[in-house]
Scaffold this active site. Structure first.
Site, mmCIF file in Angstrom:
data_model
loop_
_atom_site.group_PDB
_atom_site.id
_atom_site.type_symbol
_atom_site.label_atom_id
_atom_site.label_comp_id
_atom_site.label_asym_id
_atom_site.label_seq_id
_atom_site.Cartn_x
_atom_site.Cartn_y
_atom_site.Cartn_z
ATOM 1 C CB SER A 243 -0.904 -0.053 1.236
ATOM 2 O OG SER A 243 -0.945 1.189 1.873
ATOM 3 C CE LYS A 244 -1.338 7.072 -1.274
ATOM 4 N NZ LYS A 244 -1.800 8.448 -1.201
ATOM 5 N NE ARG A 245 -3.386 3.300 4.465
ATOM 6 C CZ ARG A 245 -4.266 3.149 3.487
ATOM 7 N NH1 ARG A 245 -4.605 4.184 2.769
ATOM 8 N NH2 ARG A 245 -4.812 1.989 3.233
#
Ligand code: GLU
Length: 467
Positions: A243-245
């Site tokens: 995930s980008k997070r």
């Protein structure tokens, strides 16, 4: 039947490798079956959708060669169509207005949690024969809910997960449109998949929970649902969902870092699908082999070292001219212009590089000044080698400028000074290209060019001059 697949990203963050794998498989399936591949941008979440994210999707797909036959369609441009279908569902008794306020819903949830029940809409506004509905509140704007069947189950044969059966009692009456009229995700997806004639929905398994609701909607609209194929999650190197997070890079970042589109396609293909033990293959082979039967069931883990290895294999297999074009743009990013020598430079170094960035690092040595480390100079350019270097410079200033002549000049200097090849070659490399390890010396010198070679051999740092 013509196979029709789609990739339906939400442009709410930069698309990463895990996301784009959900484009690769439907693309490959359509291409390998003579089908149609559609791109649909799911941008109904106005708050979180951005043009930059759309651009990364379009750019990433173009870069990876995931060409689409239709689209991009934008959900934000189909509002009228969603309204129409909602009206159709209402007319047919499949949807109804619900005036339960947010406060009432919250209170209901609290009561349900206190009673240890699953929070769900309780059907207050659901019309039933003989049921008297509460009075419509003044000025109340309803949401529109789907009338989910109360009994029975919904079943589908997932191409990856096998048979899945969900009791309708588990599903409450989902919202199709909010009180401001905006349609919800599950509703738009079904209207689109229906209108676009999608035959196979291939997507991440995070959507499994939506599928029973979507199947119900298809039936309510009098259509057969498509086949569903839910792909296992892609994990990052730490074993968490990519995930980008947690640091996943935008897919286009890999181009900047020197990865080849074909290598990324090859690597991603293997991240959830297999063809025996084949790890390295070209796009055409992949399309020949690809089918839904060999999709994996367990989560795939991203491994950057493996991606680099695959990249190196593709890089080695690539033609010099095509490779030079990619290296040229890497050089441009550094403000350096490549010239006609670039394909030959690539040919000389491609076996020892795993990215075009690494190849551009080598190429830089042919276009800009080089400076070896003090350590390399001290190790290889000892004062005792200075006379041989000078003799070499003299020979090289007069000989013909091709590999054969350069090799002959080097051999002559070795004989004259009683040296072994490495005793001369190492210092020459350090001075001319800034490092002691390179491919064949004559080939390197030829490509650097006579003028530069002489200047670099003669412009010896202090250390070598004091001989
Ligand atoms: N827009 C959804 C997403 O980006 C995908 C919806 C679908 O494939 O059905 O996760």
């Amino acid at each position: 039947m013509t196979i029709r697949t789609r990739f339906a990203p939400s442009p709410t963050g930069f698309i990463h490798l895990g996301n784009i794998r959900s484009a690769l498989y439907p693309w490959a399936f359509a291409r390998s079956q003579g089908g149609v591949f559609i791109l649909r941008i799911e941008d109904t979440d106005v708050q979180r959708s951005t043009q930059e994210a759309v651009d990364v999707i379009l750019d990433g797909m173009r870069w990876l060669g995931l060409d689409y036959d239709e689209g991009p369609y934008y959900q934000s441009q189909r509002t009228q169509r969603y309204r129409e279908v909602l009206a159709q569902l209402c007319d047919a008794g499949h949807a109804y207005p619900c005036y339960m306020s947010q406060e009432e819903l919250d209170a209901l949830r609290e009561r349900q949690s206190a009673a240890k029940c699953k929070p769900r809409y309780d059907g207050t506004w659901r019309p039933e024969p003989g049921k008297v509905l509460p009075p419509v509140p003044d000025g109340g704007q309803p949401v529109w809910r789907f009338r989910t069947p109360l009994d029975g189950t919904v079943v589908w044969e997932d191409k990856v997960k096998g048979r899945i059966e969900i009791a309708n009692a588990e599903l409450d009456d989902m919202v199709l449109a909010r009180s401001d009229g905006t349609p919800t995700y599950n509703f738009c997806v079904v209207v689109d998949d229906m209108d676009m004639g999608i035959t196979h929905v291939i997507r991440g398994e995070d959507h499994v929970n939506n599928t029973p609701r979507q199947i119900h909607l298809f039936h309510a609209l009098g259509k057969e649902p498509p086949e569903y194929v839910h792909l296992p999650t892609v994990l990052n190197e730490q074993g968490d969902k990519m995930s980008k997070r947690n640091g996943a890079k935008a897919v286009t970042q890999y181009r900047e870092e020197g990865y080849l589109a074909d290598a990324v396609v090859n690597y991603l293909a293997r991240l959830g699908w297999s063809h025996g033990n084949d790890e390295f293959f070209h796009r055409a082979q992949f399309l020949q082999w690809f089918g839904l039967d060999n999709l994996g069931k367990s989560p795939a883990q991203f491994d950057e070292a493996k991606l680099r290895w695959v990249n190196a294999q593709h890089l080695k297999a690539m033609g010099d001219e095509a490779l030079a074009e990619l290296v040229r743009s890497q050089l441009e990013r550094r403000g350096v212009e490549g010239d006609e020598r670039l394909p030959r430079i690539c040919a000389l170094f491609q076996d020892r590089c795993d990215t075009t960035v690494a190849l551009a690092d080598w190429a830089m040595r042919f276009y800009t000044e080089v400076s070896a480390s003090a350590q390399e100079l001290a190790t290889h350019c000892t004062p005792s080698i200075a006379p041989a270097l000078e003799t070499l410079a003299q020979h090289l200033s007069q000989c013909a400028w091709d590999r054969t002549a350069i090799a002959a000049a080097v051999r002559e200097v070795l004989a004259q000074h009683g040296l072994k090849m490495s005793q001369l070659a190492m210092p020459v490399r350090v001075l001319v290209v800034g490092t002691a390890h390179t491919p064949s010396l004559d080939a390197v010198l030829e490509l650097v060019g006579r003028e530069k070679v002489l200047a670099r051999l003669r412009n010896r740092p202090q250390l070598a001059l004091e001989c």
